[in-house]
Write an enzyme that holds these catalytic residues in place. Structure first.
Site, PDB file in Angstrom:
ATOM      1  N   ASN A 121       9.196  -2.818   6.518  1.00 21.82           N
ATOM      2  CA  ASN A 121       7.823  -3.106   6.936  1.00 21.82           C
ATOM      3  C   ASN A 121       7.236  -4.070   5.911  1.00 21.82           C
ATOM      4  O   ASN A 121       6.925  -3.665   4.791  1.00 21.82           O
ATOM      5  CB  ASN A 121       7.035  -1.780   6.979  1.00 21.82           C
ATOM      6  N   HIS A 175       0.534   3.864  11.265  1.00 23.89           N
ATOM      7  CA  HIS A 175       0.763   3.804   9.813  1.00 23.89           C
ATOM      8  C   HIS A 175      -0.523   4.234   9.098  1.00 23.89           C
ATOM      9  O   HIS A 175      -1.630   3.931   9.560  1.00 23.89           O
ATOM     10  CB  HIS A 175       1.153   2.379   9.411  1.00 23.89           C
ATOM     11  N   GLU A 227      -1.932   3.071   6.652  1.00 26.56           N
ATOM     12  CA  GLU A 227      -2.792   1.936   6.284  1.00 26.56           C
ATOM     13  C   GLU A 227      -3.641   1.482   7.475  1.00 26.56           C
ATOM     14  O   GLU A 227      -4.687   0.865   7.285  1.00 26.56           O
ATOM     15  CB  GLU A 227      -1.932   0.792   5.704  1.00 26.56           C
ATOM     16  N   SER A 278       8.055   4.670  -1.179  1.00 30.01           N
ATOM     17  CA  SER A 278       8.776   4.315  -2.416  1.00 30.01           C
ATOM     18  C   SER A 278      10.290   4.485  -2.311  1.00 30.01           C
ATOM     19  O   SER A 278      10.939   4.867  -3.291  1.00 30.01           O
ATOM     20  CB  SER A 278       8.214   5.098  -3.607  1.00 30.01           C
ATOM     21  N   LYS A 302       4.459  -5.485   5.865  1.00 34.08           N
ATOM     22  CA  LYS A 302       2.997  -5.366   5.700  1.00 34.08           C
ATOM     23  C   LYS A 302       2.367  -6.768   5.697  1.00 34.08           C
ATOM     24  O   LYS A 302       2.859  -7.648   6.399  1.00 34.08           O
ATOM     25  CB  LYS A 302       2.674  -4.537   4.455  1.00 34.08           C
ATOM     26  N   GLY A 359       3.965   3.087  -2.000  1.00 34.82           N
ATOM     27  CA  GLY A 359       3.659   2.055  -2.992  1.00 34.82           C
ATOM     28  C   GLY A 359       3.333   2.588  -4.374  1.00 34.82           C
ATOM     29  O   GLY A 359       2.812   1.856  -5.214  1.00 34.82           O
ATOM     30  N   GLU A 391       5.699   9.561   6.320  1.00 38.34           N
ATOM     31  CA  GLU A 391       5.370   8.826   5.105  1.00 38.34           C
ATOM     32  C   GLU A 391       4.199   9.517   4.404  1.00 38.34           C
ATOM     33  O   GLU A 391       3.031   9.283   4.771  1.00 38.34           O
ATOM     34  CB  GLU A 391       4.954   7.389   5.443  1.00 38.34           C
TER      35      GLU A 391
HETATM   36  P1  13P Z   1       6.624   1.470   0.052  1.00 39.48           P
HETATM   37  O1  13P Z   1       8.112   1.484   0.343  1.00 39.48           O
HETATM   38  O2  13P Z   1       6.154   0.194  -0.566  1.00 39.48           O
HETATM   39  O3  13P Z   1       6.201   2.699  -0.684  1.00 39.48           O
HETATM   40  O4  13P Z   1       5.880   1.512   1.475  1.00 39.48           O
HETATM   41  C1  13P Z   1       6.241   2.505   2.387  1.00 39.48           C
HETATM   42  C2  13P Z   1       5.595   2.187   3.674  1.00 39.48           C
HETATM   43  O5  13P Z   1       4.394   2.332   3.821  1.00 39.48           O
HETATM   44  C3  13P Z   1       6.452   1.671   4.761  1.00 39.48           C
HETATM   45  O6  13P Z   1       5.776   1.658   5.974  1.00 39.48           O
END
Ligand code: 13P
Length: 257
Positions: free
Chosen positions: A10, A93, A95, A214, A12, A174, A168
């Site tokens: 992803n 997600h 976010e 992560s 982002k 992150g 997640e």
């Molecule tokens: P990270 O791998 O950067 O922690 O992000 C995970 C994520 O949100 C994937 O959708």
């Protein structure tokens, strides 16, 4: 039918055309790692370009709006991302839920519209640190999923192709922190139970439940070997072919759960 592990990058809000070389490198390597299903979800602006550059890997969108078209300035529908070359869409997600106020009901509507547009779904769930500390993570995650899983009625294999669930935990995204293997297994087992209840034994046991938060080459083998973990949704480590492929190789070396 045992499904292959599914590793999705992803991207982002990252990536310009300068990143197309990373997509090509991932695609070339994926052609030699056929035990793993590999995909990337670039930003909307790169979906078509990545789709044209790659042969083996899947290309998906990170979100879509409800409906097919209309007066929604700045939004992009499922049928539009499908037209650009996307084969799946990530929905729900954290976010999007946190940064854009998306509710379970909205995610469910998007799921219906995405299926209608012929897209596969990657439906995300996950609790905050506060919810985890209160001991209610499992209930929280199951409630999110109950309210957003769409009906799928096409037979077990087709159902398992049409949807993957990504767990997640928000506090692991992150941050460099990952959930413990015991915690991942506990939540994934609970999600498995809900999928079986919703889609029946056969389909419910096939649907892949991805872990995200992560994931990197260094911890991927252990996470991917955990029970009921059928792949990974990878953020930061998917932005370079080298780090992403470390995770794909780890998946290739593991027996499917
Ligand atoms: P990270 O791998 O950067 O922690 O992000 C995970 C994520 O949100 C994937 O959708």
């Amino acid at each position: 039918m045992a499904m292959r592990p599914f590793i999705i990058g992803n991207w982002k809000m990252n990536g310009t055309r300068a990143m197309l070389g990373e997509a090509r490198a991932i695609d070339r390597a994926a052609q030699r790692l056929m035990k793993v299903e590999v995909a990337i979800a670039p930003p909307f602006t790169l979906i078509h370009a990545v789709h044209r550059e790659v042969e083996q890997i899947g290309v998906g969108a990170q979100d879509c709006h409800t409906g097919t078209d209309g007066a929604f300035t700045g939004d992009v529908s499922a049928s539009m991302v499908a037209d650009a070359g996307a084969k799946f869409v990530i929905l729900g997600h954290s976010e999007r839920r946190e940064g854009h106020g998306e509710s379970d009901a909205l995610i469910r509507q998007k799921a219906d519209d995405a299926l209608e547009a012929g897209l596969r779904l990657v439906l995300c769930c996950g609790e905050s640190e506060k919810v985890r500390d209160s001991g209610k993570a499992e209930k929280f995650v199951l409630d999110q999923l109950r309210a957003s899983l769409p009906p799928l009625e096409d037979g077990a294999d087709a159902v398992a192709e049409q949807i993957a669930v990504a767990y997640e935990p928000i506090w692991a995204i992150g941050t460099g922190k990952t959930a413990s293997i015991a915690d991942i297994e506990e939540i994934h087992a609970a999600i498995r139970g809900l999928l079986v209840e919703t889609y029946g034994d056969e389909a419910g046991s096939e649907i892949r439940i991805l872990y995200g938060g992560s994931v990197k080459a260094e911890n991927a083998a252990e996470i991917l070997a955990a029970e009921h973990v059928g792949g990974a949704l990878v953020g930061g480590a998917s932005l370079s072919a080298e780090s992403f492929l470390g995770i794909v190789i780890a998946a290739s070396d593991i027996e499917t759960n």
